[in-house]
Design a protein around this motif. Structure first.
Motif, PDB file in Angstrom:
ATOM      1  N   UNK A 118       0.830  -1.208   0.000  1.00  0.00           N
ATOM      2  CA  UNK A 118       0.000   0.000   0.000  1.00  0.00           C
ATOM      3  C   UNK A 118       0.865   1.259   0.000  1.00  0.00           C
ATOM      4  N   UNK A 119       1.900   1.282   0.814  1.00  0.00           N
ATOM      5  CA  UNK A 119       2.780   2.445   0.878  1.00  0.00           C
ATOM      6  C   UNK A 119       3.538   2.612  -0.439  1.00  0.00           C
ATOM      7  N   UNK A 120       4.041   1.514  -0.984  1.00  0.00           N
ATOM      8  CA  UNK A 120       4.804   1.579  -2.235  1.00  0.00           C
ATOM      9  C   UNK A 120       3.963   2.131  -3.371  1.00  0.00           C
ATOM     10  N   UNK A 121       2.713   1.729  -3.446  1.00  0.00           N
ATOM     11  CA  UNK A 121       1.834   2.247  -4.497  1.00  0.00           C
ATOM     12  C   UNK A 121       1.643   3.746  -4.352  1.00  0.00           C
ATOM     13  N   UNK A 122       1.645   4.230  -3.124  1.00  0.00           N
ATOM     14  CA  UNK A 122       1.511   5.663  -2.884  1.00  0.00           C
ATOM     15  C   UNK A 122       2.700   6.421  -3.480  1.00  0.00           C
ATOM     16  N   UNK A 123       3.845   5.761  -3.551  1.00  0.00           N
ATOM     17  CA  UNK A 123       5.049   6.398  -4.078  1.00  0.00           C
ATOM     18  C   UNK A 123       5.374   5.974  -5.506  1.00  0.00           C
ATOM     19  N   UNK A 124       4.391   5.456  -6.221  1.00  0.00           N
ATOM     20  CA  UNK A 124       4.554   5.229  -7.639  1.00  0.00           C
ATOM     21  C   UNK A 124       5.024   3.860  -8.070  1.00  0.00           C
ATOM     22  N   UNK A 125       5.138   2.911  -7.148  1.00  0.00           N
ATOM     23  CA  UNK A 125       5.489   1.548  -7.532  1.00  0.00           C
ATOM     24  C   UNK A 125       4.241   0.892  -8.120  1.00  0.00           C
ATOM     25  N   UNK A 126       4.355   0.419  -9.347  1.00  0.00           N
ATOM     26  CA  UNK A 126       3.189  -0.120 -10.047  1.00  0.00           C
ATOM     27  C   UNK A 126       2.887  -1.553  -9.612  1.00  0.00           C
ATOM     28  N   UNK A 127       1.686  -1.999  -9.923  1.00  0.00           N
ATOM     29  CA  UNK A 127       1.313  -3.385  -9.640  1.00  0.00           C
ATOM     30  C   UNK A 127       2.253  -4.353 -10.364  1.00  0.00           C
ATOM     31  N   UNK A 128       2.617  -4.013 -11.597  1.00  0.00           N
ATOM     32  CA  UNK A 128       3.547  -4.856 -12.348  1.00  0.00           C
ATOM     33  C   UNK A 128       4.890  -4.950 -11.633  1.00  0.00           C
ATOM     34  N   UNK A 129       5.369  -3.827 -11.108  1.00  0.00           N
ATOM     35  CA  UNK A 129       6.643  -3.845 -10.388  1.00  0.00           C
ATOM     36  C   UNK A 129       6.539  -4.646  -9.102  1.00  0.00           C
ATOM     37  N   UNK A 130       5.405  -4.569  -8.425  1.00  0.00           N
ATOM     38  CA  UNK A 130       5.218  -5.360  -7.211  1.00  0.00           C
ATOM     39  C   UNK A 130       5.294  -6.848  -7.533  1.00  0.00           C
ATOM     40  N   UNK A 131       4.696  -7.263  -8.639  1.00  0.00           N
ATOM     41  CA  UNK A 131       4.812  -8.653  -9.070  1.00  0.00           C
ATOM     42  C   UNK A 131       6.277  -9.001  -9.354  1.00  0.00           C
ATOM     43  N   UNK A 203      -3.345  -9.343  11.154  1.00  0.00           N
ATOM     44  CA  UNK A 203      -3.536  -8.423  10.035  1.00  0.00           C
ATOM     45  C   UNK A 203      -4.732  -7.511  10.296  1.00  0.00           C
ATOM     46  N   UNK A 204      -4.649  -6.299   9.804  1.00  0.00           N
ATOM     47  CA  UNK A 204      -5.781  -5.385   9.884  1.00  0.00           C
ATOM     48  C   UNK A 204      -6.795  -5.734   8.798  1.00  0.00           C
ATOM     49  N   UNK A 205      -7.976  -5.163   8.876  1.00  0.00           N
ATOM     50  CA  UNK A 205      -9.037  -5.492   7.935  1.00  0.00           C
ATOM     51  C   UNK A 205      -8.654  -5.176   6.497  1.00  0.00           C
ATOM     52  N   UNK A 206      -7.847  -4.137   6.302  1.00  0.00           N
ATOM     53  CA  UNK A 206      -7.485  -3.745   4.933  1.00  0.00           C
ATOM     54  C   UNK A 206      -6.112  -4.260   4.511  1.00  0.00           C
ATOM     55  N   UNK A 207      -5.558  -5.215   5.254  1.00  0.00           N
ATOM     56  CA  UNK A 207      -4.256  -5.792   4.918  1.00  0.00           C
ATOM     57  C   UNK A 207      -4.403  -7.307   4.754  1.00  0.00           C
ATOM     58  N   UNK A 208      -4.447  -7.783   3.509  1.00  0.00           N
ATOM     59  CA  UNK A 208      -4.582  -9.225   3.279  1.00  0.00           C
ATOM     60  C   UNK A 208      -3.268 -10.001   3.320  1.00  0.00           C
ATOM     61  N   UNK A 209      -2.188  -9.338   3.702  1.00  0.00           N
ATOM     62  CA  UNK A 209      -0.926 -10.024   3.849  1.00  0.00           C
ATOM     63  C   UNK A 209      -0.221 -10.305   2.537  1.00  0.00           C
ATOM     64  N   UNK A 210       0.332 -11.505   2.396  1.00  0.00           N
ATOM     65  CA  UNK A 210       1.174 -11.842   1.256  1.00  0.00           C
ATOM     66  C   UNK A 210       0.428 -11.930  -0.067  1.00  0.00           C
ATOM     67  N   UNK A 211      -0.868 -11.903  -0.038  1.00  0.00           N
ATOM     68  CA  UNK A 211      -1.644 -11.918  -1.295  1.00  0.00           C
ATOM     69  C   UNK A 211      -1.885 -10.516  -1.836  1.00  0.00           C
ATOM     70  N   UNK A 212      -1.482  -9.509  -1.104  1.00  0.00           N
ATOM     71  CA  UNK A 212      -1.775  -8.133  -1.545  1.00  0.00           C
ATOM     72  C   UNK A 212      -0.947  -7.751  -2.765  1.00  0.00           C
ATOM     73  N   UNK A 213      -1.628  -7.079  -3.704  1.00  0.00           N
ATOM     74  CA  UNK A 213      -0.946  -6.576  -4.906  1.00  0.00           C
ATOM     75  C   UNK A 213      -1.411  -5.142  -5.176  1.00  0.00           C
TER      76      UNK A 213
END
Length: 213
Positions: A118-131, A203-213
């Motif tokens: 979530x934080x990385x996306x805020x700073x411009x890291x794309x979903x593709x880069x996260x993968x 985990x918090x309600x909005x944090x699905x852990x290792x499945x998050x993209x």
């Protein structure tokens, strides 16, 4: 569980991730967090400072992790001060988050990974880069410097040191204080992941852990 199980050629093994989730999140947290009324004003102010360092202006919510570590006020304060220093430090936020994500993935840290996607996306890291972070430094598409960031994390965790080739690649772009900060950043988030994993921080309600993209 063998950490290599999560690392496949595609970078993702659903069964291994489900096993890790059950190991950490499927059992009770080892130390219960403080109740809200047990949090002193100094703790609230420290958390607010951390939130402000990542651009959040809403009143801070003291989550399970902060509420648990706050049972040791000295460590809590030092950890938040270090985190704030890193978030306002010399590394570009995108570079920092690429490194943190690789730490979170290699240490199979559900809480850290989910929060920093979530934080990385805020700073411009794309979903593709996260993968691609999941696949690691050898994935196609990284710049030389970005690949060196991921490889630096991989080497530090595997070898507790860094090769000359990786150091030299990072030093093409970073000055000496940035290189020092990178090493400290990796160490900080390794320690944080170990704390969260061993304490089984929920985990918090909005944090699905290792499945998050």
């Amino acid at each position: 569980m063998d950490g290599s199980l999560i690392e496949t050629r595609s970078g993702y093994d659903a069964a291994a991730i489900a096993e890790r989730d059950a190991e950490i999140n499927g059992r009770p947290q080892r130390i219960a967090p403080l109740e809200p009324e047990g949090l002193g004003q100094d703790i609230v102010e420290l958390v607010a400072a951390v939130h402000a360092s990542i651009g959040l202006t809403s009143p801070p919510e003291i989550d399970e992790y902060f509420g648990t570590i706050a049972k040791h006020p000295g460590i809590f304060r030092r950890q938040l001060e270090t985190g704030t220093t890193l978030f306002t430090g010399r590394l570009a936020p995108r570079h920092r988050e690429l490194g943190v994500l690789r730490v979170g993935w290699l240490l199979r840290a559900p809480y850290e990974w989910g929060e920093h996607v979530k934080i990385a996306q805020r700073y411009g890291v794309s979903r593709e880069e996260i993968e691609r972070v999941i696949e690691g430094s050898t994935a196609a598409g990284w710049s030389e410097h970005d690949a060196a960031i991921l490889r630096g994390v991989e080497e530090l965790i595997a070898q507790q040191s860094m090769s000359d080739a990786t150091w030299d690649a990072l030093a093409k772009t970073w000055d000496e204080p940035q290189l020092i900060e990178f090493l400290a950043m990796v160490g900080h988030y390794v320690a944080t992941a170990m704390l969260q994993n061993a304490l089984r921080i929920r985990l918090t309600e909005d944090n699905p852990g290792l499945t998050r993209r």
